[in-house]
Design a protein around this motif. Structure first.
Motif, short mmCIF file in Angstrom:
data_model
loop_
_atom_site.label_atom_id
_atom_site.label_comp_id
_atom_site.label_asym_id
_atom_site.label_seq_id
_atom_site.Cartn_x
_atom_site.Cartn_y
_atom_site.Cartn_z
N GLY A 74 0.80 -1.23 0.00
CA GLY A 74 0.00 0.00 0.00
C GLY A 74 0.83 1.28 0.00
O GLY A 74 0.29 2.38 -0.08
N SER A 75 2.16 1.15 0.02
CA SER A 75 3.02 2.35 0.15
C SER A 75 2.77 3.36 -0.96
O SER A 75 2.86 4.57 -0.76
N TYR A 76 2.43 2.87 -2.16
CA TYR A 76 2.26 3.77 -3.31
C TYR A 76 1.06 4.70 -3.15
O TYR A 76 0.95 5.70 -3.86
N LEU A 77 0.16 4.39 -2.22
CA LEU A 77 -1.01 5.24 -2.01
C LEU A 77 -0.70 6.48 -1.15
O LEU A 77 -1.59 7.26 -0.85
N PHE A 78 0.56 6.61 -0.75
CA PHE A 78 1.00 7.80 0.00
C PHE A 78 2.15 8.47 -0.74
O PHE A 78 3.27 8.58 -0.21
N PRO A 79 1.91 8.94 -1.96
CA PRO A 79 3.02 9.42 -2.79
C PRO A 79 3.71 10.66 -2.21
O PRO A 79 4.87 10.91 -2.49
N GLN A 107 -1.40 -13.61 -10.00
CA GLN A 107 -2.18 -14.53 -9.17
C GLN A 107 -3.39 -13.86 -8.53
O GLN A 107 -4.39 -14.51 -8.26
N THR A 108 -3.28 -12.57 -8.26
CA THR A 108 -4.29 -11.86 -7.47
C THR A 108 -4.72 -10.58 -8.20
O THR A 108 -4.08 -9.54 -8.04
N PRO A 109 -5.80 -10.64 -8.97
CA PRO A 109 -6.21 -9.48 -9.78
C PRO A 109 -6.44 -8.21 -8.96
O PRO A 109 -6.22 -7.11 -9.48
N ALA A 110 -6.85 -8.35 -7.69
CA ALA A 110 -7.12 -7.15 -6.87
C ALA A 110 -5.86 -6.31 -6.67
O ALA A 110 -5.94 -5.15 -6.26
N LEU A 111 -4.68 -6.88 -6.95
CA LEU A 111 -3.44 -6.12 -6.77
C LEU A 111 -3.05 -5.33 -8.01
O LEU A 111 -2.03 -4.63 -8.02
N ALA A 112 -3.87 -5.40 -9.07
CA ALA A 112 -3.53 -4.76 -10.35
C ALA A 112 -3.07 -3.30 -10.23
O ALA A 112 -2.10 -2.91 -10.88
N PRO A 113 -3.72 -2.45 -9.38
CA PRO A 113 -3.29 -1.05 -9.34
C PRO A 113 -1.96 -0.81 -8.59
O PRO A 113 -1.41 0.29 -8.66
N VAL A 114 -1.46 -1.82 -7.89
CA VAL A 114 -0.30 -1.61 -7.01
C VAL A 114 0.95 -1.23 -7.82
O VAL A 114 1.23 -1.81 -8.86
N GLN A 115 1.66 -0.22 -7.32
CA GLN A 115 2.96 0.14 -7.90
C GLN A 115 4.02 -0.04 -6.83
O GLN A 115 3.79 0.30 -5.67
N LEU A 116 5.16 -0.55 -7.24
CA LEU A 116 6.24 -0.76 -6.29
C LEU A 116 6.84 0.59 -5.91
O LEU A 116 7.10 1.43 -6.76
N ARG A 117 7.05 0.77 -4.61
CA ARG A 117 7.79 1.96 -4.17
C ARG A 117 9.06 1.51 -3.47
O ARG A 117 9.05 0.61 -2.65
N ILE A 118 10.14 2.16 -3.79
CA ILE A 118 11.44 1.83 -3.20
C ILE A 118 11.74 2.83 -2.09
O ILE A 118 11.71 4.04 -2.32
N PRO A 119 12.03 2.34 -0.87
CA PRO A 119 12.36 3.26 0.23
C PRO A 119 13.58 4.11 -0.12
O PRO A 119 14.58 3.61 -0.64
N GLN A 120 13.48 5.41 0.18
CA GLN A 120 14.57 6.34 -0.13
C GLN A 120 15.43 6.61 1.09
O GLN A 120 16.63 6.79 0.99
N LEU A 121 14.77 6.66 2.25
CA LEU A 121 15.48 7.00 3.48
C LEU A 121 15.75 5.68 4.20
O LEU A 121 14.80 5.01 4.62
N VAL A 122 17.02 5.30 4.34
CA VAL A 122 17.33 4.00 4.93
C VAL A 122 18.32 4.15 6.08
O VAL A 122 18.99 5.18 6.21
N PHE A 123 18.39 3.10 6.91
CA PHE A 123 19.33 3.13 8.03
C PHE A 123 19.86 1.72 8.27
O PHE A 123 19.36 0.75 7.68
N GLU A 124 20.84 1.63 9.14
CA GLU A 124 21.50 0.34 9.37
C GLU A 124 21.09 -0.26 10.72
O GLU A 124 20.50 -1.31 10.77
N THR A 125 21.43 0.42 11.83
CA THR A 125 21.18 -0.13 13.17
C THR A 125 19.95 0.50 13.80
O THR A 125 19.07 -0.18 14.29
#
Ligand code: ZN
Length: 282
Positions: A74-79, A107-125
């Motif tokens: 659902g991440s793509y719904l918060f652009p 496999q799951t037609p209800a997921l058709a609108p989903v777009q992949l979002r890649i996290p931009q802000l990342v951390f290690e520990t």
């Protein structure tokens, strides 16, 4: 989607469509923070509407607790929101995200609108996020997956544990030792509530018992499967190891616990057999 108010400013949404997966909304006067989403757009849209209704400043951050589809689709719904995750989550999604999403859509037609979002802000520990009056502490907590994180909303004494805490520990493609360590990390925090990755909210009085019983469960299945592997028994013998005999109930998650338990056993069995083959090359 079921909604529950955990504290004054923290709400949890439990999916009715997919294994009681949880999404959390933290309201601050500077905007909302959404921790995980629902897999299906129709449910995440309800979370979005709620957050915007309660937070005119909008959603500032979305946090992915790990790369699994049921938590992040659902991440793509918060652009407008900045997307935060562990560094390895970003790496995994860059590598296999598009391919897994294409398969899921097939496999799951209800997921058709989903777009992949890649996290931009990342951390290690760990990472500290200050927003309004809230201090949100993100910490690496691997075991269920290598990129797992937990999110501690300090002022509210709430921990979004994601799949570090579930009614039955999930270690398929994970690591028992790491998950045990992450569970023990929880005991160092001062908490009123834990939001589990699946299966709802734990209250203060349930936290210690649940964490201890999850640690014991992991130890039990490790021991039981090892005995079986050492005796050279076949995989069908796993069926005789019941979930109750390892200290957990089969009732939660709509009865799915038994199947998840068997999947845990099978994963461990295959892993230990592979290690055994490595030690005794023919
Ligand atoms: Zn997961």
């Amino acid at each position: 989607m079921l909604r529950e108010r955990v504290t004054e400013d923290v709400y949890v949404f439990i999916s009715e469509l997919y294994v009681e997966v949880a999404a959390t909304v933290v309201i601050t006067e500077k905007g909302a923070v959404v921790i995980d989403t629902a897999p299906f757009p129709q449910e995440t849209r309800q979370i979005r509407e709620f957050a915007l209704r309660h937070c005119p400043q909008g959603v500032r951050y979305v946090i992915n607790t790990h790369h699994h589809a049921d938590h992040i689709y659902g991440s793509y719904l918060f652009p407008e929101a900045e997307l935060i995750a562990h560094r390895q989550c970003r790496q995994i999604l860059l590598k296999v995200g598009e391919e897994s999403l294409a398969k899921a859509k097939a496999q799951t037609p209800a997921l058709a609108p989903v777009q992949l979002r890649i996290p931009q802000l990342v951390f290690e520990t760990e990472m500290l996020l200050r927003l309004g009056e809230k201090t949100i502490h993100l910490m690496h907590a691997p075991g269920h997956t290598p990129d797992g994180i937990m999110v501690h909303i300090r002022e509210d004494k709430v921990l979004v544990a994601s799949d570090v805490v579930t009614p039955i520990p999930l270690i398929v493609r994970g690591d028992i030792e790491e998950l045990t360590k992450s569970l023990k990390l929880i005991k160092t925090l001062n908490l009123e509530n834990i939001i589990q990755g699946h299966g709802g909210v734990l209250l203060r009085g349930e936290i210690e018992e649940t964490v201890d019983s999850n640690v014991a469960y992991l130890r039990n299945i490790e021991k039981r499967v090892r005995t079986l592997v050492e005796k050279g028994q076949s995989k069908t013998a796993l069926r005789r190891i019941s979930v109750e005999s390892c200290g957990k109930s089969r009732i939660p998650l709509g009865g799915l616990a038994q199947r998840l338990h068997q999947a845990n056993l099978e994963y461990l069995y295959n892993k230990m057999m592979a290690e055994k083959a490595d030690q005794n090359p023919k």
